[in-house]
Design an enzyme around this catalytic site. Sequence first.
Site, PDB file in Angstrom:
ATOM      1  N   CYS A 137      -6.850 -41.575 -16.163  1.00  0.00           N
ATOM      2  CA  CYS A 137      -5.649 -40.832 -16.586  1.00  0.00           C
ATOM      3  C   CYS A 137      -4.477 -41.751 -16.913  1.00  0.00           C
ATOM      4  O   CYS A 137      -3.502 -41.326 -17.528  1.00  0.00           O
ATOM      5  CB  CYS A 137      -5.233 -39.861 -15.488  1.00  0.00           C
ATOM      6  N   HIS A 172       2.248 -37.582 -15.191  1.00  0.00           N
ATOM      7  CA  HIS A 172       0.865 -37.118 -15.317  1.00  0.00           C
ATOM      8  C   HIS A 172       0.807 -35.674 -14.812  1.00  0.00           C
ATOM      9  O   HIS A 172       1.413 -35.338 -13.801  1.00  0.00           O
ATOM     10  CB  HIS A 172      -0.060 -38.016 -14.502  1.00  0.00           C
ATOM     11  N   ASN A 207      -5.237 -30.462 -15.964  1.00  0.00           N
ATOM     12  CA  ASN A 207      -5.223 -31.924 -16.008  1.00  0.00           C
ATOM     13  C   ASN A 207      -6.098 -32.384 -17.177  1.00  0.00           C
ATOM     14  O   ASN A 207      -7.320 -32.251 -17.126  1.00  0.00           O
ATOM     15  CB  ASN A 207      -5.757 -32.450 -14.669  1.00  0.00           C
TER      16      ASN A 207
HETATM   17  O1  UT7 Z   1      -5.935 -36.974 -12.554  1.00  0.00           O
HETATM   18  C1  UT7 Z   1      -6.379 -37.600 -11.409  1.00  0.00           C
HETATM   19  C2  UT7 Z   1      -5.626 -37.238 -10.254  1.00  0.00           C
HETATM   20  N1  UT7 Z   1      -6.150 -36.059  -9.580  1.00  0.00           N
HETATM   21  C3  UT7 Z   1      -5.360 -35.485  -8.724  1.00  0.00           C
HETATM   22  O2  UT7 Z   1      -4.250 -35.895  -8.613  1.00  0.00           O
HETATM   23  C4  UT7 Z   1      -5.847 -34.356  -7.852  1.00  0.00           C
HETATM   24  C5  UT7 Z   1      -5.293 -34.538  -6.455  1.00  0.00           C
HETATM   25  N2  UT7 Z   1      -5.693 -33.537  -5.483  1.00  0.00           N
HETATM   26  C6  UT7 Z   1      -5.297 -32.251  -5.552  1.00  0.00           C
HETATM   27  O3  UT7 Z   1      -4.626 -31.856  -6.501  1.00  0.00           O
HETATM   28  C7  UT7 Z   1      -5.615 -31.329  -4.410  1.00  0.00           C
HETATM   29  O4  UT7 Z   1      -6.132 -32.079  -3.330  1.00  0.00           O
HETATM   30  C8  UT7 Z   1      -6.615 -30.222  -4.777  1.00  0.00           C
HETATM   31  C9  UT7 Z   1      -5.953 -29.212  -5.695  1.00  0.00           C
HETATM   32  C10 UT7 Z   1      -7.832 -30.800  -5.455  1.00  0.00           C
HETATM   33  C11 UT7 Z   1      -7.073 -29.469  -3.518  1.00  0.00           C
HETATM   34  O5  UT7 Z   1      -5.944 -28.950  -2.826  1.00  0.00           O
HETATM   35  P1  UT7 Z   1      -5.837 -29.124  -1.238  1.00  0.00           P
HETATM   36  O6  UT7 Z   1      -4.628 -28.425  -0.810  1.00  0.00           O
HETATM   37  O7  UT7 Z   1      -5.935 -30.589  -0.953  1.00  0.00           O
HETATM   38  O8  UT7 Z   1      -7.087 -28.325  -0.745  1.00  0.00           O
HETATM   39  P2  UT7 Z   1      -8.355 -28.834   0.096  1.00  0.00           P
HETATM   40  O9  UT7 Z   1      -9.220 -29.701  -0.741  1.00  0.00           O
HETATM   41  O10 UT7 Z   1      -7.894 -29.361   1.420  1.00  0.00           O
HETATM   42  O11 UT7 Z   1      -9.077 -27.473   0.343  1.00  0.00           O
HETATM   43  C12 UT7 Z   1      -8.491 -26.452   1.162  1.00  0.00           C
HETATM   44  C13 UT7 Z   1      -9.432 -25.263   1.195  1.00  0.00           C
HETATM   45  C14 UT7 Z   1     -10.868 -25.633   1.543  1.00  0.00           C
HETATM   46  O12 UT7 Z   1     -11.397 -24.612   2.334  1.00  0.00           O
HETATM   47  P3  UT7 Z   1     -11.528 -24.771   3.922  1.00  0.00           P
HETATM   48  O13 UT7 Z   1     -12.391 -25.968   4.132  1.00  0.00           O
HETATM   49  O14 UT7 Z   1     -10.128 -24.971   4.415  1.00  0.00           O
HETATM   50  O15 UT7 Z   1     -12.150 -23.477   4.335  1.00  0.00           O
HETATM   51  C15 UT7 Z   1     -11.544 -25.661   0.217  1.00  0.00           C
HETATM   52  O16 UT7 Z   1     -12.921 -25.416   0.316  1.00  0.00           O
HETATM   53  O17 UT7 Z   1      -9.491 -24.660  -0.099  1.00  0.00           O
HETATM   54  C16 UT7 Z   1     -10.836 -24.542  -0.514  1.00  0.00           C
HETATM   55  N3  UT7 Z   1     -10.902 -24.669  -1.957  1.00  0.00           N
HETATM   56  C17 UT7 Z   1     -10.793 -23.597  -2.773  1.00  0.00           C
HETATM   57  N4  UT7 Z   1     -10.614 -22.297  -2.537  1.00  0.00           N
HETATM   58  C18 UT7 Z   1     -10.535 -21.481  -3.602  1.00  0.00           C
HETATM   59  C19 UT7 Z   1     -11.061 -25.777  -2.698  1.00  0.00           C
HETATM   60  N5  UT7 Z   1     -11.063 -25.475  -4.008  1.00  0.00           N
HETATM   61  C20 UT7 Z   1     -10.907 -24.121  -4.069  1.00  0.00           C
HETATM   62  C21 UT7 Z   1     -10.811 -23.222  -5.141  1.00  0.00           C
HETATM   63  N6  UT7 Z   1     -10.621 -21.917  -4.863  1.00  0.00           N
HETATM   64  N7  UT7 Z   1     -10.889 -23.613  -6.424  1.00  0.00           N
END
Ligand code: UT7
Length: 352
Positions: A136, A279, A309
């Site tokens: 990116c 970004h 993204n």
């Molecule tokens: O361009 C390159 C750079 N990329 C980035 O900058 C991305 C950086 N990361 C992020 O933007 C975030 O970490 C995410 C959006 C990917 C995830 O958000 P988060 O607040 O860190 O969520 P998490 O991964 O800790 O997941 C929390 C919960 C999980 O469930 P449990 O384990 O708490 O029951 C996930 O399984 O949310 C669940 N989850 C979802 N639920 C519904 C993960 N993806 C989804 C989804 N819909 N799409």
Amino acid sequence: MSPSLPTAQTPPPPSPSQARSGGPAPVSVLGTGSYLPERVMTNAELEQIVETNDEWITSRTGIRERRIAGSDENTSDLGAKAARIALEQAGISPAEVDLILVATASPDMFFPATACLIQSALGARKAACMDISAACSGFLYAIEMARHMIAGGAIRYALVVGAEKLSAMVDWTDRNTCVLFGDGAGAAVLGLRPAGRTGRGVMNTLMGSDGDYADILGVPGGASRCPVTAANMDQRLNTIKMVGKETFKQAVSAMTNASVEVLARTGLSINDISCIIPHQANIRIIDAIADRLKVGKARFFLNLEKYGNTGAAAVAIALDEAHRQGRFQPGDRLLLVVFGSGLTWASAVIEW
Ligand code: UT7
């Protein structure tokens, strides 16, 4: 016998006034363009594909919809469309372009470079072409390289493109990643500041990387280390894998630091910046950066709600949209800041 191919020609030396100034020649963005595929995929549509919902996606990322390229639309097609618009705005013909740099993590093929395919589509016969692999962050890496080649007198005009068809690299069964990405392209034409413009152009840039974090975001298979075979196909190793939380944390600190450092190098404070173009990965990352830089969110240009993204294309598309929407005027200073797999990050201060 194959016909002899034209090669990039050496442009005229810097003008006497540039030579007198003693500093690097001012290199400006002469035109911008962007192209987004027509097909819109909403969060509601994703609810039909994986176990997710609009509320989760919107509150955790800020993304409401993304664009998806057609099966007959490749990264090079998106890039060529954005490039034509940028060249037209710059008033530069494809035949005048000396260098095409394409930042992409989703090239049409490993090789030849997507830049060569865009060259052919444009008819930019004398351009030297290559892809930049910095995920990116690639568009700002490419701006930095083009700027130095122009300022050093090696070339006259560079076409810098950020283009992605990330929908082809996404695991559509993985809700952790498939809701985040989209397709699109942005482009900029760079050259020495033309008569009639006063802005100092690309004033300063910064690039950085940390390969110790290579395993938190990437596509682990499909290349030479781990080719996709019939035996491992079910693991979908040729799709994007990400450790979301760690990537989030690294993105916030790398983009905050890159912003602070490029401003320090330029001798400016954040209050001297009219428009910040970050970004476009996650609105919460941008909120955290705004807090740390102590700057209101209104100063940030945002379009991730519409496109998600789009990797290396994101900041390029945002630059073009901000330009066309009149978010900055001649003399205004912009801060561009990006982050991506590698890890890589980069920032740039541009006086328009
Ligand atoms: O361009 C390159 C750079 N990329 C980035 O900058 C991305 C950086 N990361 C992020 O933007 C975030 O970490 C995410 C959006 C990917 C995830 O958000 P988060 O607040 O860190 O969520 P998490 O991964 O800790 O997941 C929390 C919960 C999980 O469930 P449990 O384990 O708490 O029951 C996930 O399984 O949310 C669940 N989850 C979802 N639920 C519904 C993960 N993806 C989804 C989804 N819909 N799409």
